[in-house]
Write a protein that holds these residues in place. Structure first.
Motif, PDB file in Angstrom:
ATOM      1  N   ILE A  59       0.823  -1.202   0.000  1.00  0.00           N
ATOM      2  CA  ILE A  59       0.000   0.000   0.000  1.00  0.00           C
ATOM      3  C   ILE A  59       0.865   1.265   0.000  1.00  0.00           C
ATOM      4  O   ILE A  59       0.530   2.260  -0.627  1.00  0.00           O
ATOM      5  N   ALA A  60       1.997   1.214   0.676  1.00  0.00           N
ATOM      6  CA  ALA A  60       2.890   2.382   0.740  1.00  0.00           C
ATOM      7  C   ALA A  60       3.581   2.638  -0.595  1.00  0.00           C
ATOM      8  O   ALA A  60       3.979   3.768  -0.879  1.00  0.00           O
ATOM      9  N   GLU A  61       3.715   1.599  -1.417  1.00  0.00           N
ATOM     10  CA  GLU A  61       4.404   1.751  -2.697  1.00  0.00           C
ATOM     11  C   GLU A  61       3.618   2.589  -3.693  1.00  0.00           C
ATOM     12  O   GLU A  61       4.198   3.167  -4.605  1.00  0.00           O
ATOM     13  N   MET A  62       2.308   2.678  -3.554  1.00  0.00           N
ATOM     14  CA  MET A  62       1.523   3.462  -4.513  1.00  0.00           C
ATOM     15  C   MET A  62       1.396   4.932  -4.116  1.00  0.00           C
ATOM     16  O   MET A  62       0.868   5.733  -4.876  1.00  0.00           O
ATOM     17  N   VAL A  63       1.904   5.283  -2.943  1.00  0.00           N
ATOM     18  CA  VAL A  63       1.797   6.661  -2.470  1.00  0.00           C
ATOM     19  C   VAL A  63       3.168   7.329  -2.482  1.00  0.00           C
ATOM     20  O   VAL A  63       4.128   6.808  -1.925  1.00  0.00           O
ATOM     21  N   ASP A  64       3.225   8.478  -3.151  1.00  0.00           N
ATOM     22  CA  ASP A  64       4.411   9.330  -3.096  1.00  0.00           C
ATOM     23  C   ASP A  64       4.148  10.345  -1.996  1.00  0.00           C
ATOM     24  O   ASP A  64       3.282  11.222  -2.141  1.00  0.00           O
ATOM     25  N   ASP A  65       4.868  10.206  -0.890  1.00  0.00           N
ATOM     26  CA  ASP A  65       4.618  10.999   0.306  1.00  0.00           C
ATOM     27  C   ASP A  65       4.630  12.494  -0.001  1.00  0.00           C
ATOM     28  O   ASP A  65       5.600  13.026  -0.543  1.00  0.00           O
ATOM     29  N   GLY A  66       3.530  13.158   0.338  1.00  0.00           N
ATOM     30  CA  GLY A  66       3.404  14.585   0.126  1.00  0.00           C
ATOM     31  C   GLY A  66       3.012  14.968  -1.291  1.00  0.00           C
ATOM     32  O   GLY A  66       2.853  16.146  -1.598  1.00  0.00           O
ATOM     33  N   VAL A  67       2.842  13.982  -2.175  1.00  0.00           N
ATOM     34  CA  VAL A  67       2.493  14.252  -3.572  1.00  0.00           C
ATOM     35  C   VAL A  67       1.046  13.855  -3.857  1.00  0.00           C
ATOM     36  O   VAL A  67       0.263  14.662  -4.347  1.00  0.00           O
ATOM     37  N   ASN A  68       0.700  12.604  -3.566  1.00  0.00           N
ATOM     38  CA  ASN A  68      -0.670  12.134  -3.794  1.00  0.00           C
ATOM     39  C   ASN A  68      -1.308  11.604  -2.504  1.00  0.00           C
ATOM     40  O   ASN A  68      -2.387  11.055  -2.520  1.00  0.00           O
ATOM     41  N   GLY A  69      -0.607  11.786  -1.437  1.00  0.00           N
ATOM     42  CA  GLY A  69      -1.053  11.320  -0.129  1.00  0.00           C
ATOM     43  C   GLY A  69       0.119  11.363   0.834  1.00  0.00           C
ATOM     44  O   GLY A  69       1.140  12.000   0.547  1.00  0.00           O
ATOM     45  N   TYR A  70      -0.037  10.680   1.945  1.00  0.00           N
ATOM     46  CA  TYR A  70       1.014  10.660   2.953  1.00  0.00           C
ATOM     47  C   TYR A  70       1.203   9.250   3.486  1.00  0.00           C
ATOM     48  O   TYR A  70       0.241   8.487   3.602  1.00  0.00           O
ATOM     49  N   LYS A  71       2.441   8.938   3.827  1.00  0.00           N
ATOM     50  CA  LYS A  71       2.770   7.692   4.513  1.00  0.00           C
ATOM     51  C   LYS A  71       3.095   8.063   5.954  1.00  0.00           C
ATOM     52  O   LYS A  71       4.082   8.766   6.208  1.00  0.00           O
ATOM     53  N   LYS A  78      -0.420  12.613  16.250  1.00  0.00           N
ATOM     54  CA  LYS A  78      -0.173  14.059  16.125  1.00  0.00           C
ATOM     55  C   LYS A  78       0.164  14.422  14.678  1.00  0.00           C
ATOM     56  O   LYS A  78      -0.311  15.421  14.148  1.00  0.00           O
ATOM     57  N   ARG A  79       0.987  13.603  14.031  1.00  0.00           N
ATOM     58  CA  ARG A  79       1.351  13.855  12.627  1.00  0.00           C
ATOM     59  C   ARG A  79       0.129  13.702  11.722  1.00  0.00           C
ATOM     60  O   ARG A  79      -0.085  14.510  10.820  1.00  0.00           O
ATOM     61  N   ILE A  80      -0.689  12.687  11.955  1.00  0.00           N
ATOM     62  CA  ILE A  80      -1.904  12.502  11.170  1.00  0.00           C
ATOM     63  C   ILE A  80      -2.809  13.717  11.313  1.00  0.00           C
ATOM     64  O   ILE A  80      -3.313  14.256  10.321  1.00  0.00           O
ATOM     65  N   GLU A  81      -2.999  14.172  12.538  1.00  0.00           N
ATOM     66  CA  GLU A  81      -3.841  15.352  12.787  1.00  0.00           C
ATOM     67  C   GLU A  81      -3.276  16.575  12.073  1.00  0.00           C
ATOM     68  O   GLU A  81      -4.013  17.309  11.402  1.00  0.00           O
ATOM     69  N   HIS A  82      -1.979  16.787  12.189  1.00  0.00           N
ATOM     70  CA  HIS A  82      -1.333  17.946  11.561  1.00  0.00           C
ATOM     71  C   HIS A  82      -1.508  17.915  10.044  1.00  0.00           C
ATOM     72  O   HIS A  82      -1.870  18.924   9.425  1.00  0.00           O
ATOM     73  N   VAL A  83      -1.249  16.771   9.434  1.00  0.00           N
ATOM     74  CA  VAL A  83      -1.354  16.636   7.981  1.00  0.00           C
ATOM     75  C   VAL A  83      -2.793  16.872   7.518  1.00  0.00           C
ATOM     76  O   VAL A  83      -3.027  17.559   6.524  1.00  0.00           O
ATOM     77  N   LEU A  84      -3.757  16.314   8.236  1.00  0.00           N
ATOM     78  CA  LEU A  84      -5.161  16.508   7.868  1.00  0.00           C
ATOM     79  C   LEU A  84      -5.550  17.983   7.950  1.00  0.00           C
ATOM     80  O   LEU A  84      -6.173  18.518   7.029  1.00  0.00           O
ATOM     81  N   MET A  85      -5.172  18.629   9.028  1.00  0.00           N
ATOM     82  CA  MET A  85      -5.505  20.047   9.197  1.00  0.00           C
ATOM     83  C   MET A  85      -4.851  20.891   8.102  1.00  0.00           C
ATOM     84  O   MET A  85      -5.493  21.775   7.522  1.00  0.00           O
ATOM     85  N   GLU A  86      -3.611  20.606   7.817  1.00  0.00           N
ATOM     86  CA  GLU A  86      -2.872  21.345   6.795  1.00  0.00           C
ATOM     87  C   GLU A  86      -3.492  21.132   5.409  1.00  0.00           C
ATOM     88  O   GLU A  86      -3.726  22.085   4.662  1.00  0.00           O
ATOM     89  N   LEU A  87      -3.759  19.892   5.075  1.00  0.00           N
ATOM     90  CA  LEU A  87      -4.298  19.559   3.763  1.00  0.00           C
ATOM     91  C   LEU A  87      -5.690  20.147   3.554  1.00  0.00           C
ATOM     92  O   LEU A  87      -5.983  20.716   2.499  1.00  0.00           O
TER      93      LEU A  87
END
Length: 126
Positions: A59-71, A78-87
């Motif tokens: 599943i991680a291989e299909m995602v380019d972190d910060g490009v089409n999603g996040y790993k 805390k990181r999940i919350e931050h990324v969701l709020m930012e996005l």
């Protein structure tokens, strides 16, 4: 009580849920199991949705972190919350990631997948 979470039984038609979503999270815990392919993430990306997926597995291989999603590791809430709020607060970035998710999902079409499997089989038969 917040009414922003619903738990539903197995659904036959998931497309309607993707149409209502903004982001799809797959929070598989790598300490318990490794997501080998991640059909949910691919379905979400096919609907033009950015995804948050585990850091390991197919599943991680299909995602380019910060490009089409996040790993992100599921334990890093805390990181999940931050990324969701930012996005969700940056419409331009969101649209770019959604477009990138759709573009990446198109790379998993049946013809390309069959051709790839055939290449592997031919290479291994020599």
């Amino acid at each position: 009580m917040d009414n922003n979470l619903s738990i539903l039984s197995r659904q036959e038609d998931v497309a309607k849920f993707y149409q209502q979503a903004s982001v799809v999270l797959n929070l598989s815990d790598r300490r318990l199991f490794i997501e080998t392919f991640g059909l949910t993430a691919l379905e979400a990306m096919t609907a033009g949705l950015p995804v948050i997926v585990p850091t390991e597995g197919g599943i991680a291989e299909m995602v380019d972190d910060g490009v089409n999603g996040y790993k992100i590791d599921v334990t890093n809430l805390k990181r999940i919350e931050h990324v969701l709020m930012e996005l969700l607060s940056d419409k331009t970035r969101y649209i770019q990631m959604a477009d990138n998710a759709l573009y990446r999902a198109k790379q998993f079409n049946a013809d390309d997948m069959i051709e790839g499997v055939e290449r592997v089989l031919v290479a291994n038969s020599k």
